[in-house]
Scaffold this active site. Sequence first.
Site: not given
Ligand code: DQA
Length: 142
Positions: A9-10, A17, A22, A73, A76, A79, A86, A97, A99-101, A106, A110
């Site tokens: 998502p997002n 964003r 990001y 990725n 959210a 978390h 599953d 897995e 993550h960009i950040s 944070r 998270r």
């Molecule tokens: C994220 C970190 C997550 O906490 C956040 O909700 C995202 C992006 C990252 O790539 O840093 O949507 O997965």
Amino acid sequence: MKILIVNGPNLNLLGVREPSIYGDSSFETYLEKSLRPPFDGKCTLDYYQSNVEGEIINALHGAIDAYDGVVINAGAYTHTSVAIADAIKAIALPVVEVHISNVCKREPFRHTSFLTPVCVGAIMGFGMDSYRLGVESLLAGK
Ligand code: DQA
């Protein structure tokens, strides 16, 4: 080797964003300009994005027999989602897995990932380059 990249998502709004966290590139631009070129001839990179938890699960199920590994990725959902964890457990594929950040730097909510225990490993905090490192790790495992 065929690798599926799944964004949750997002992440369709990358480039727009919260650019201070990001970056200012869309995922599509990053994929074409930076991610695919170094792996040209080494592996196929397909990309799927959804804001919907069940659709991400369906994409993971669809990866069985179609891909050799997955870079995810989950945004959210990382978390919160027992269901995505599953699904990762259910498919007999290596899943990395990313993550960009650096989520550990944070907000405390998270710092928990439902996915890390069921993934081969986790890469975070390298900006968009986290995806390249994720693909590299799958290639290194083969
Ligand atoms: C994220 C970190 C997550 O906490 C956040 O909700 C995202 C992006 C990252 O790539 O840093 O949507 O997965």
